[in-house]
Design a protein around this motif. Structure first.
Motif, PDB file in Angstrom:
ATOM      1  N   TRP B  92      -3.870   6.218   8.680  1.00  0.00           N
ATOM      2  CA  TRP B  92      -2.906   6.022   7.605  1.00  0.00           C
ATOM      3  C   TRP B  92      -2.764   4.557   7.232  1.00  0.00           C
ATOM      4  O   TRP B  92      -2.445   4.235   6.101  1.00  0.00           O
ATOM      5  CB  TRP B  92      -1.553   6.611   8.003  1.00  0.00           C
ATOM      6  CG  TRP B  92      -1.618   8.093   8.050  1.00  0.00           C
ATOM      7  CD1 TRP B  92      -2.016   8.871   9.110  1.00  0.00           C
ATOM      8  CD2 TRP B  92      -1.333   9.006   6.987  1.00  0.00           C
ATOM      9  NE1 TRP B  92      -1.981  10.191   8.776  1.00  0.00           N
ATOM     10  CE2 TRP B  92      -1.563  10.310   7.468  1.00  0.00           C
ATOM     11  CE3 TRP B  92      -0.909   8.839   5.672  1.00  0.00           C
ATOM     12  CZ2 TRP B  92      -1.376  11.440   6.686  1.00  0.00           C
ATOM     13  CZ3 TRP B  92      -0.714   9.976   4.880  1.00  0.00           C
ATOM     14  CH2 TRP B  92      -0.955  11.253   5.391  1.00  0.00           C
ATOM     15  N   GLU B  93      -2.991   3.654   8.177  1.00  0.00           N
ATOM     16  CA  GLU B  93      -2.772   2.245   7.880  1.00  0.00           C
ATOM     17  C   GLU B  93      -4.037   1.533   7.442  1.00  0.00           C
ATOM     18  O   GLU B  93      -3.994   0.661   6.591  1.00  0.00           O
ATOM     19  CB  GLU B  93      -2.212   1.549   9.127  1.00  0.00           C
ATOM     20  CG  GLU B  93      -0.917   2.159   9.588  1.00  0.00           C
ATOM     21  CD  GLU B  93       0.207   1.158   9.636  1.00  0.00           C
ATOM     22  OE1 GLU B  93      -0.048  -0.046   9.496  1.00  0.00           O
ATOM     23  OE2 GLU B  93       1.346   1.597   9.816  1.00  0.00           O
ATOM     24  N   LYS B 141       4.770   3.581  -1.059  1.00  0.00           N
ATOM     25  CA  LYS B 141       6.089   3.213  -1.595  1.00  0.00           C
ATOM     26  C   LYS B 141       6.131   3.722  -3.031  1.00  0.00           C
ATOM     27  O   LYS B 141       5.138   3.618  -3.739  1.00  0.00           O
ATOM     28  CB  LYS B 141       6.267   1.698  -1.574  1.00  0.00           C
ATOM     29  CG  LYS B 141       6.315   1.156  -0.158  1.00  0.00           C
ATOM     30  CD  LYS B 141       6.543  -0.330  -0.117  1.00  0.00           C
ATOM     31  CE  LYS B 141       6.629  -0.777   1.346  1.00  0.00           C
ATOM     32  NZ  LYS B 141       6.486  -2.222   1.493  1.00  0.00           N
ATOM     33  N   PRO B 142       7.258   4.248  -3.487  1.00  0.00           N
ATOM     34  CA  PRO B 142       7.318   4.840  -4.830  1.00  0.00           C
ATOM     35  C   PRO B 142       6.895   3.817  -5.886  1.00  0.00           C
ATOM     36  O   PRO B 142       7.411   2.708  -5.904  1.00  0.00           O
ATOM     37  CB  PRO B 142       8.800   5.204  -4.986  1.00  0.00           C
ATOM     38  CG  PRO B 142       9.319   5.298  -3.602  1.00  0.00           C
ATOM     39  CD  PRO B 142       8.535   4.330  -2.781  1.00  0.00           C
ATOM     40  N   LYS B 144       6.455   1.729  -9.330  1.00  0.00           N
ATOM     41  CA  LYS B 144       7.348   1.416 -10.442  1.00  0.00           C
ATOM     42  C   LYS B 144       6.579   1.301 -11.750  1.00  0.00           C
ATOM     43  O   LYS B 144       7.149   1.312 -12.817  1.00  0.00           O
ATOM     44  CB  LYS B 144       8.071   0.077 -10.185  1.00  0.00           C
ATOM     45  CG  LYS B 144       8.934   0.076  -8.954  1.00  0.00           C
ATOM     46  CD  LYS B 144      10.240   0.787  -9.205  1.00  0.00           C
ATOM     47  CE  LYS B 144      11.117   0.663  -7.981  1.00  0.00           C
ATOM     48  NZ  LYS B 144      12.202   1.603  -7.958  1.00  0.00           N
ATOM     49  N   ILE B 148      -0.354  -3.323 -11.898  1.00  0.00           N
ATOM     50  CA  ILE B 148       0.367  -4.341 -11.139  1.00  0.00           C
ATOM     51  C   ILE B 148      -0.385  -5.662 -11.165  1.00  0.00           C
ATOM     52  O   ILE B 148      -1.600  -5.710 -11.369  1.00  0.00           O
ATOM     53  CB  ILE B 148       0.568  -3.927  -9.663  1.00  0.00           C
ATOM     54  CG1 ILE B 148      -0.747  -3.497  -9.028  1.00  0.00           C
ATOM     55  CG2 ILE B 148       1.607  -2.826  -9.560  1.00  0.00           C
ATOM     56  CD1 ILE B 148      -0.640  -3.202  -7.551  1.00  0.00           C
ATOM     57  N   ARG B 179      -2.706   0.222 -10.420  1.00  0.00           N
ATOM     58  CA  ARG B 179      -2.146   0.296  -9.086  1.00  0.00           C
ATOM     59  C   ARG B 179      -3.030   1.082  -8.116  1.00  0.00           C
ATOM     60  O   ARG B 179      -3.253   0.666  -6.981  1.00  0.00           O
ATOM     61  CB  ARG B 179      -0.782   0.970  -9.197  1.00  0.00           C
ATOM     62  CG  ARG B 179      -0.024   1.019  -7.929  1.00  0.00           C
ATOM     63  CD  ARG B 179       1.055   2.076  -8.035  1.00  0.00           C
ATOM     64  NE  ARG B 179       1.601   2.335  -6.730  1.00  0.00           N
ATOM     65  CZ  ARG B 179       2.550   1.590  -6.170  1.00  0.00           C
ATOM     66  NH1 ARG B 179       3.073   0.581  -6.819  1.00  0.00           N
ATOM     67  NH2 ARG B 179       2.979   1.883  -4.958  1.00  0.00           N
ATOM     68  N   GLU B 183      -4.366  -0.435  -4.237  1.00  0.00           N
ATOM     69  CA  GLU B 183      -3.514  -0.202  -3.061  1.00  0.00           C
ATOM     70  C   GLU B 183      -4.252  -0.422  -1.747  1.00  0.00           C
ATOM     71  O   GLU B 183      -3.776  -1.116  -0.851  1.00  0.00           O
ATOM     72  CB  GLU B 183      -2.925   1.212  -3.113  1.00  0.00           C
ATOM     73  CG  GLU B 183      -1.845   1.395  -2.066  1.00  0.00           C
ATOM     74  CD  GLU B 183      -0.931   2.585  -2.331  1.00  0.00           C
ATOM     75  OE1 GLU B 183      -1.091   3.251  -3.373  1.00  0.00           O
ATOM     76  OE2 GLU B 183      -0.065   2.833  -1.483  1.00  0.00           O
ATOM     77  N   ILE B 186      -4.901  -4.106  -1.048  1.00  0.00           N
ATOM     78  CA  ILE B 186      -3.688  -4.832  -0.668  1.00  0.00           C
ATOM     79  C   ILE B 186      -3.384  -4.555   0.797  1.00  0.00           C
ATOM     80  O   ILE B 186      -3.076  -5.454   1.585  1.00  0.00           O
ATOM     81  CB  ILE B 186      -2.481  -4.427  -1.534  1.00  0.00           C
ATOM     82  CG1 ILE B 186      -2.741  -4.764  -2.996  1.00  0.00           C
ATOM     83  CG2 ILE B 186      -1.219  -5.143  -1.059  1.00  0.00           C
ATOM     84  CD1 ILE B 186      -1.665  -4.253  -3.938  1.00  0.00           C
ATOM     85  N   ARG B 187      -3.510  -3.270   1.184  1.00  0.00           N
ATOM     86  CA  ARG B 187      -3.210  -2.906   2.572  1.00  0.00           C
ATOM     87  C   ARG B 187      -4.175  -3.603   3.523  1.00  0.00           C
ATOM     88  O   ARG B 187      -3.819  -3.914   4.656  1.00  0.00           O
ATOM     89  CB  ARG B 187      -3.294  -1.392   2.741  1.00  0.00           C
ATOM     90  CG  ARG B 187      -2.178  -0.691   2.007  1.00  0.00           C
ATOM     91  CD  ARG B 187      -1.129  -0.218   2.970  1.00  0.00           C
ATOM     92  NE  ARG B 187      -1.552   1.010   3.624  1.00  0.00           N
ATOM     93  CZ  ARG B 187      -1.557   2.203   3.062  1.00  0.00           C
ATOM     94  NH1 ARG B 187      -1.132   2.340   1.815  1.00  0.00           N
ATOM     95  NH2 ARG B 187      -1.974   3.249   3.729  1.00  0.00           N
ATOM     96  N   GLN B 188      -5.387  -3.844   3.067  1.00  0.00           N
ATOM     97  CA  GLN B 188      -6.358  -4.505   3.922  1.00  0.00           C
ATOM     98  C   GLN B 188      -6.221  -6.013   3.922  1.00  0.00           C
ATOM     99  O   GLN B 188      -6.963  -6.703   4.599  1.00  0.00           O
ATOM    100  CB  GLN B 188      -7.785  -4.126   3.488  1.00  0.00           C
ATOM    101  CG  GLN B 188      -8.165  -2.733   3.923  1.00  0.00           C
ATOM    102  CD  GLN B 188      -9.403  -2.257   3.217  1.00  0.00           C
ATOM    103  OE1 GLN B 188     -10.198  -3.069   2.760  1.00  0.00           O
ATOM    104  NE2 GLN B 188      -9.563  -0.958   3.105  1.00  0.00           N
ATOM    105  N   HIS B 193       0.105  -8.283  -3.606  1.00  0.00           N
ATOM    106  CA  HIS B 193       0.887  -7.733  -4.717  1.00  0.00           C
ATOM    107  C   HIS B 193       1.900  -8.774  -5.161  1.00  0.00           C
ATOM    108  O   HIS B 193       2.771  -9.179  -4.389  1.00  0.00           O
ATOM    109  CB  HIS B 193       1.597  -6.453  -4.240  1.00  0.00           C
ATOM    110  CG  HIS B 193       2.351  -5.742  -5.324  1.00  0.00           C
ATOM    111  ND1 HIS B 193       3.102  -4.612  -5.070  1.00  0.00           N
ATOM    112  CD2 HIS B 193       2.473  -5.965  -6.648  1.00  0.00           C
ATOM    113  CE1 HIS B 193       3.655  -4.179  -6.198  1.00  0.00           C
ATOM    114  NE2 HIS B 193       3.282  -4.980  -7.158  1.00  0.00           N
ATOM    115  N   VAL B 194       1.790  -9.236  -6.398  1.00  0.00           N
ATOM    116  CA  VAL B 194       2.701 -10.252  -6.911  1.00  0.00           C
ATOM    117  C   VAL B 194       3.794  -9.584  -7.719  1.00  0.00           C
ATOM    118  O   VAL B 194       3.525  -8.822  -8.632  1.00  0.00           O
ATOM    119  CB  VAL B 194       1.942 -11.248  -7.821  1.00  0.00           C
ATOM    120  CG1 VAL B 194       2.893 -12.285  -8.368  1.00  0.00           C
ATOM    121  CG2 VAL B 194       0.811 -11.903  -7.057  1.00  0.00           C
ATOM    122  N   LEU B 195       5.030  -9.871  -7.368  1.00  0.00           N
ATOM    123  CA  LEU B 195       6.144  -9.303  -8.128  1.00  0.00           C
ATOM    124  C   LEU B 195       6.541 -10.285  -9.210  1.00  0.00           C
ATOM    125  O   LEU B 195       6.644 -11.469  -8.969  1.00  0.00           O
ATOM    126  CB  LEU B 195       7.355  -9.061  -7.214  1.00  0.00           C
ATOM    127  CG  LEU B 195       7.184  -8.013  -6.135  1.00  0.00           C
ATOM    128  CD1 LEU B 195       8.396  -8.036  -5.216  1.00  0.00           C
ATOM    129  CD2 LEU B 195       7.050  -6.631  -6.747  1.00  0.00           C
TER     130      LEU B 195
END
Lengths: 216, 196
Positions: B92-93, B141-142, B144, B148, B179, B183, B186-188, B193-195
């Motif tokens: 999962w990770e 995560k839900p 938005k 992105i 997105r 994903e 980013i996880r790797q 992820h820039v907000l």
């Protein structure tokens, strides 16, 4: 912390430990004082200062006082006390129970055997006449300490918490950690970071290690 | 006292900070099994002596060894099971391809288990959401928004987007990407992820 790793929780506060719980295995490794009610041949080598020598078939004599781990004491105990009888460790006896009822917060429960509540709950299996008092004491001690744990875990943000957890037993530390996680998650949400995709902790750790391996 | 080696296995796992997988302790496991064999053989012989030789006084000793056998069994099973929980979390990770450093930490049987788990998960995911299946390891995560802003943390190279165009992922470059494509990266730790 890995979000996808769900370890087997401790069951020690309930009627039985969880077989697969690493926490419960560690808890049941702690020792308690017992008295043998019958000689135990061929086990002398493990308790050299008690051993009866070869004429008794290297037996641990009847009436020996030993310290055995909880798992072994549980396994050998029966309600007729044919093999051994169990004594309560000091901190579950009346003297300490009075201290707890006076002020539960001052006691260093980590020093008193780090699994105070779990071990104490499992002690109830040995049918001591003091069982009711012990269980009351465990409960009231927790009630007395809980408020401070909750307060400190909800208000320590981004700081060194070692002083706050130093005197907590393992169960209380788990509670503190849960409180901290709740606080951190809330702060993250307040900052609008809740929807930000983040790198997995596990992956970050393993990629860092790879560079050090290459340097060797 | 018995079961010391088994306790070491348990402690080793307990020490590994949440979720990390230490190397498979083949030696330790072998020693625990050897101790169990010795205990079992001693008990076999003592049981025979108790029955035919009238040595009923050996019974507490037999019980003592039996408790130790059960304890060794418990520690071993808990060790193996907890490792599987950590390996499952890895799917999962980290996704379906594990970092090579991790693969060396797993025994052959654990690797086989991981492959079976991957397959089960893939079969399950294919059975959801109609014809195409549904990747439930995404959108942890839900979301938005559909697109992105990401910044590249390491050089990765060419990266193809759905409409055929490709993007060069060079360190420190910033992109506006769908997105669902980003994903995993980013996880790797390759993208950030820039907000806004």
């Amino acid at each position: 912390m890995s979000e996808a790793y769900f370890r087997v929780e401790s069951g020690a506060l309930g009627p039985e430990e969880n077989f697969l719980s690493l926490d419960d295995i560690l808890m049941s490794h702690e020792k308690l004082p017992v008295r043998t009610e019958i000689p135990m041949p061929r086990l002398g080598p493990f308790f050299l200062d008690r051993s009866g020598g070869t004429e008794t078939d290297n037996a641990i004599p009847q009436g020996s006082k030993l310290e055995l781990p909880l798992w072994l004491a549980k396994g050998l105990f029966d309600n007729k006390r044919r093999i051994l009888s169990v004594e309560l460790p000091k901190i579950y006896q009346e003297g300490w129970r009075t201290v707890f009822s006076a002020d539960a917060n001052v006691v260093d429960l980590h020093k008193m055997g780090p699994h105070f509540y779990g071990f104490g709950s499992q002690l109830l299996h040995f049918d001591s006449p003091e069982n009711t008092d012990i269980s009351q004491s465990l409960l009231q001690t927790f009630v007395g300490r809980f408020r401070r744990i909750m307060d400190s875990s909800q208000n320590a943000y981004n700081e060194d918490t070692s002083a706050l957890v130093a005197r907590l037993d393992e169960m209380e530390r788990g509670l503190f950690q849960t409180g901290q996680k709740g606080l951190n998650d809330f702060q993250c949400w307040e900052k609008g970071q809740a929807s930000q995709i983040t790198a997995s902790n596990l992956v970050q750790n393993y990629t860092k290690r790879k560079f050090t391996d290459m340097e060797d | 006292m018995f079961c010391e080696r088994a306790m070491e296995l348990v402690r080793e796992l307990h020490r590994a900070a949440e979720g990390r997988l230490p190397a498979f302790n083949e030696d330790g496991l072998r020693q625990v099994l050897e101790e169990m064999k010795a205990l079992y053989e001693q008990n076999q012989s003592d049981v025979n002596e108790a029955k035919s030789g009238g040595r009923g006084d050996l019974i507490p000793t037999i019980k003592f060894r039996h408790c130790s056998l059960l304890r060794n069994q418990r520690c071993t099973v808990a060790y193996l099971y907890d490792r599987l929980l950590r390996i499952r979390a890895l799917r999962w990770e980290c996704g379906s391809v594990l970092p090579s450093a991790l693969r060396f930490h797993m025994s052959a049987e654990e690797m086989e288990w991981f492959n079976h788990y991957k397959k089960s998960l893939a079969t399950y995911m294919r059975s959801l959401g109609g014809d195409e299946g549904l990747d439930i390891t995404q959108d942890m995560k839900p979301p938005k928004s559909l697109y992105i802003e990401v910044r590249c943390l390491k050089d990765y190279g060419e990266f193809e987007v759905d409409d055929g165009t490709s993007v060069l992922l060079k360190k420190n470059s910033q992109h506006f990407l769908p997105r669902w494509k980003c994903e995993q990266l980013i996880r790797q730790g390759i993208l950030e992820h820039v907000l806004s």
